[in-house]
Write a protein that holds these residues in place. Sequence first.
Motif, PDB file in Angstrom:
ATOM      1  N   PHE A   7      -6.974   5.968   4.074  1.00 22.20           N
ATOM      2  CA  PHE A   7      -6.273   6.954   4.887  1.00 22.20           C
ATOM      3  C   PHE A   7      -4.950   6.349   5.345  1.00 22.20           C
ATOM      4  CE2 PHE A   7     -10.466   8.816   4.915  1.00 22.20           C
ATOM      5  CZ  PHE A   7     -10.168  10.145   4.672  1.00 22.20           C
ATOM      6  N   MET A   8      -3.995   7.218   5.523  1.00 19.10           N
ATOM      7  CA  MET A   8      -2.608   6.835   5.779  1.00 19.10           C
ATOM      8  C   MET A   8      -2.471   5.772   6.867  1.00 19.10           C
ATOM      9  SD  MET A   8       0.489   7.376   4.781  1.00 19.10           S
ATOM     10  CE  MET A   8       0.709   8.983   4.025  1.00 19.10           C
ATOM     11  N   ASN A   9      -3.130   5.983   7.995  1.00 18.69           N
ATOM     12  CA  ASN A   9      -2.943   5.105   9.156  1.00 18.69           C
ATOM     13  C   ASN A   9      -3.425   3.673   8.929  1.00 18.69           C
ATOM     14  OD1 ASN A   9      -2.160   7.532  10.201  1.00 18.69           O
ATOM     15  ND2 ASN A   9      -3.704   7.616  11.791  1.00 18.69           N
ATOM     16  N   ARG A  10      -4.169   3.444   7.826  1.00 22.98           N
ATOM     17  CA  ARG A  10      -4.682   2.103   7.547  1.00 22.98           C
ATOM     18  C   ARG A  10      -4.227   1.606   6.171  1.00 22.98           C
ATOM     19  NH1 ARG A  10     -10.546   2.382   7.925  1.00 22.98           N
ATOM     20  NH2 ARG A  10     -10.498   0.119   7.790  1.00 22.98           N
ATOM     21  N   SER A  11      -3.106   2.112   5.699  1.00 20.09           N
ATOM     22  CA  SER A  11      -2.570   1.746   4.376  1.00 20.09           C
ATOM     23  C   SER A  11      -2.337   0.245   4.249  1.00 20.09           C
ATOM     24  CB  SER A  11      -1.245   2.475   4.111  1.00 20.09           C
ATOM     25  OG  SER A  11      -1.428   3.866   4.115  1.00 20.09           O
ATOM     26  N   GLY A  12      -1.957  -0.399   5.338  1.00 19.52           N
ATOM     27  CA  GLY A  12      -1.655  -1.827   5.316  1.00 19.52           C
ATOM     28  C   GLY A  12      -2.834  -2.688   4.907  1.00 19.52           C
ATOM     29  N   GLN A  13      -4.042  -2.246   5.223  1.00 23.86           N
ATOM     30  CA  GLN A  13      -5.247  -2.991   4.855  1.00 23.86           C
ATOM     31  C   GLN A  13      -5.330  -3.126   3.334  1.00 23.86           C
ATOM     32  OE1 GLN A  13      -8.846  -0.976   6.021  1.00 23.86           O
ATOM     33  NE2 GLN A  13     -10.179  -2.638   5.358  1.00 23.86           N
ATOM     34  N   SER A  14      -5.083  -2.051   2.629  1.00 23.15           N
ATOM     35  CA  SER A  14      -5.126  -2.036   1.165  1.00 23.15           C
ATOM     36  C   SER A  14      -3.987  -2.858   0.570  1.00 23.15           C
ATOM     37  CB  SER A  14      -5.057  -0.578   0.687  1.00 23.15           C
ATOM     38  OG  SER A  14      -4.988  -0.504  -0.714  1.00 23.15           O
ATOM     39  N   VAL A  15      -2.774  -2.611   1.064  1.00 23.15           N
ATOM     40  CA  VAL A  15      -1.589  -3.313   0.560  1.00 23.15           C
ATOM     41  C   VAL A  15      -1.732  -4.822   0.761  1.00 23.15           C
ATOM     42  CG1 VAL A  15       0.910  -3.635   0.850  1.00 23.15           C
ATOM     43  CG2 VAL A  15      -0.067  -1.326   0.884  1.00 23.15           C
ATOM     44  N   ALA A  16      -2.119  -5.230   1.966  1.00 18.74           N
ATOM     45  CA  ALA A  16      -2.234  -6.659   2.282  1.00 18.74           C
ATOM     46  C   ALA A  16      -3.281  -7.340   1.407  1.00 18.74           C
ATOM     47  CB  ALA A  16      -2.557  -6.851   3.755  1.00 18.74           C
ATOM     48  N   ALA A  17      -4.386  -6.647   1.119  1.00 23.38           N
ATOM     49  CA  ALA A  17      -5.446  -7.244   0.293  1.00 23.38           C
ATOM     50  C   ALA A  17      -4.918  -7.570  -1.105  1.00 23.38           C
ATOM     51  CB  ALA A  17      -6.640  -6.295   0.218  1.00 23.38           C
ATOM     52  N   LEU A  18      -4.206  -6.638  -1.738  1.00 27.70           N
ATOM     53  CA  LEU A  18      -3.687  -6.874  -3.084  1.00 27.70           C
ATOM     54  C   LEU A  18      -2.561  -7.911  -3.064  1.00 27.70           C
ATOM     55  CD1 LEU A  18      -3.355  -4.355  -5.913  1.00 27.70           C
ATOM     56  CD2 LEU A  18      -1.482  -5.927  -5.512  1.00 27.70           C
ATOM     57  N   VAL A  19      -1.678  -7.796  -2.094  1.00 28.74           N
ATOM     58  CA  VAL A  19      -0.528  -8.706  -1.971  1.00 28.74           C
ATOM     59  C   VAL A  19      -0.987 -10.158  -1.798  1.00 28.74           C
ATOM     60  CG1 VAL A  19       1.277  -9.357  -0.314  1.00 28.74           C
ATOM     61  CG2 VAL A  19       1.171  -7.023  -1.180  1.00 28.74           C
TER      62      VAL A  19
ATOM     63  N   PHE B 167      -3.950 -11.431  -2.621  1.00 30.77           N
ATOM     64  CA  PHE B 167      -4.710 -11.863  -3.793  1.00 30.77           C
ATOM     65  C   PHE B 167      -3.780 -12.311  -4.921  1.00 30.77           C
ATOM     66  CE2 PHE B 167      -7.245 -11.404  -7.643  1.00 30.77           C
ATOM     67  CZ  PHE B 167      -8.439 -11.997  -7.269  1.00 30.77           C
ATOM     68  N   TYR B 168      -2.706 -11.551  -5.149  1.00 31.33           N
ATOM     69  CA  TYR B 168      -1.782 -11.856  -6.250  1.00 31.33           C
ATOM     70  C   TYR B 168      -0.519 -12.592  -5.800  1.00 31.33           C
ATOM     71  CZ  TYR B 168      -4.809  -9.165  -9.246  1.00 31.33           C
ATOM     72  OH  TYR B 168      -5.905  -8.725  -9.953  1.00 31.33           O
ATOM     73  N   LYS B 169      -0.473 -12.975  -4.525  1.00 29.51           N
ATOM     74  CA  LYS B 169       0.660 -13.738  -3.982  1.00 29.51           C
ATOM     75  C   LYS B 169       2.002 -13.039  -4.276  1.00 29.51           C
ATOM     76  CE  LYS B 169      -1.753 -18.177  -4.216  1.00 29.51           C
ATOM     77  NZ  LYS B 169      -3.057 -17.557  -4.195  1.00 29.51           N
ATOM     78  N   ILE B 170       2.081 -11.795  -3.835  1.00 32.38           N
ATOM     79  CA  ILE B 170       3.278 -10.974  -4.013  1.00 32.38           C
ATOM     80  C   ILE B 170       4.110 -11.050  -2.734  1.00 32.38           C
ATOM     81  CG2 ILE B 170       4.104  -8.606  -4.377  1.00 32.38           C
ATOM     82  CD1 ILE B 170       1.549  -8.139  -6.066  1.00 32.38           C
ATOM     83  N   GLU B 171       5.403 -11.284  -2.889  1.00 31.81           N
ATOM     84  CA  GLU B 171       6.323 -11.371  -1.747  1.00 31.81           C
ATOM     85  C   GLU B 171       6.702  -9.960  -1.271  1.00 31.81           C
ATOM     86  OE1 GLU B 171       7.352 -14.194  -0.257  1.00 31.81           O
ATOM     87  OE2 GLU B 171       5.997 -15.235  -1.621  1.00 31.81           O
ATOM     88  N   PRO B 172       7.031  -9.802   0.026  1.00 35.43           N
ATOM     89  CA  PRO B 172       7.445  -8.476   0.518  1.00 35.43           C
ATOM     90  C   PRO B 172       8.597  -7.866  -0.296  1.00 35.43           C
ATOM     91  CG  PRO B 172       7.009  -9.918   2.357  1.00 35.43           C
ATOM     92  CD  PRO B 172       6.911 -10.771   1.122  1.00 35.43           C
ATOM     93  N   ALA B 173       9.568  -8.675  -0.722  1.00 39.48           N
ATOM     94  CA  ALA B 173      10.717  -8.163  -1.478  1.00 39.48           C
ATOM     95  C   ALA B 173      10.328  -7.688  -2.878  1.00 39.48           C
ATOM     96  CB  ALA B 173      11.801  -9.232  -1.576  1.00 39.48           C
ATOM     97  N   GLU B 174       9.076  -7.955  -3.294  1.00 40.47           N
ATOM     98  CA  GLU B 174       8.582  -7.527  -4.611  1.00 40.47           C
ATOM     99  C   GLU B 174       7.713  -6.273  -4.508  1.00 40.47           C
ATOM    100  OE1 GLU B 174       8.073 -11.716  -6.976  1.00 40.47           O
ATOM    101  OE2 GLU B 174       6.611 -11.329  -5.387  1.00 40.47           O
ATOM    102  N   ILE B 175       7.734  -5.638  -3.333  1.00 44.63           N
ATOM    103  CA  ILE B 175       6.911  -4.452  -3.076  1.00 44.63           C
ATOM    104  C   ILE B 175       7.813  -3.220  -2.938  1.00 44.63           C
ATOM    105  CG2 ILE B 175       5.274  -3.364  -1.482  1.00 44.63           C
ATOM    106  CD1 ILE B 175       4.587  -6.236  -0.498  1.00 44.63           C
ATOM    107  N   LEU B 176       7.418  -2.142  -3.606  1.00 47.45           N
ATOM    108  CA  LEU B 176       8.080  -0.842  -3.440  1.00 47.45           C
ATOM    109  C   LEU B 176       7.024   0.135  -2.922  1.00 47.45           C
ATOM    110  CD1 LEU B 176      10.505   1.105  -3.822  1.00 47.45           C
ATOM    111  CD2 LEU B 176       9.649   1.515  -6.152  1.00 47.45           C
TER     112      LEU B 176
END
Length: 191
Positions: free
Chosen positions: A66-78, A80-89
């Motif tokens: 759900f929208m209000n908890r989108s960060g939980q999903s994004v942070a988990a993938l980021v 795990f794969y060591k993705i930098e904030p500037a590499e996220i759209l």
Amino acid sequence: MTIRLMVGLGNPGAEYEATRHNAGFWWVERVARQWGVNLRLEGKFHGYAGRASGQPECWLLLPQTFMNRSGQSVAALVRFYKIEPAEILVIHDELDLPPGGVKLKRGGGHGGHNGLRDIIAHLGTPDFWRLRLGIGHPGERAEVVNFVLKAPTLNEQIEIDRSIDQSLQRLDELRAGKMEAAMLALHTKPR
């Protein structure tokens, strides 16, 4: 820097599928079809995720929190794969742009958008890219929640679809991190 994660924001479930708040989902679903990426429900990422073939590696994500908890999903993938904030759209609906409007920017506040607010909180920084798809504003602040959780009118849908088409023409540039070129094309009004 290339884009290694494209996140579409929205709410899961059939009752939200056609609502304005799901414009980010619509965009990423189109990219998945275009690239032939199979989005599978990944429990550890709390969403539908899929990796596009080719270089650079690029993940597509539709959070199911759900929208209000989108960060939980994004942070988990980021993480795990060591993705930098500037590499996220992050692709999301934008009240401050009319239907059909589309803008690309890096960083900034959340502008009252709860999905962005939660992503910023989970990442600890606002320094990621945003593709803002205009949905218009109801005019009254008190009407915003009701407005974003309703389907657009036919004319609004046509304009939103047009903005998605327009921004998808810049998909190769976005993936390659050629943001200046993408911005110039998206922000310049056709004559």
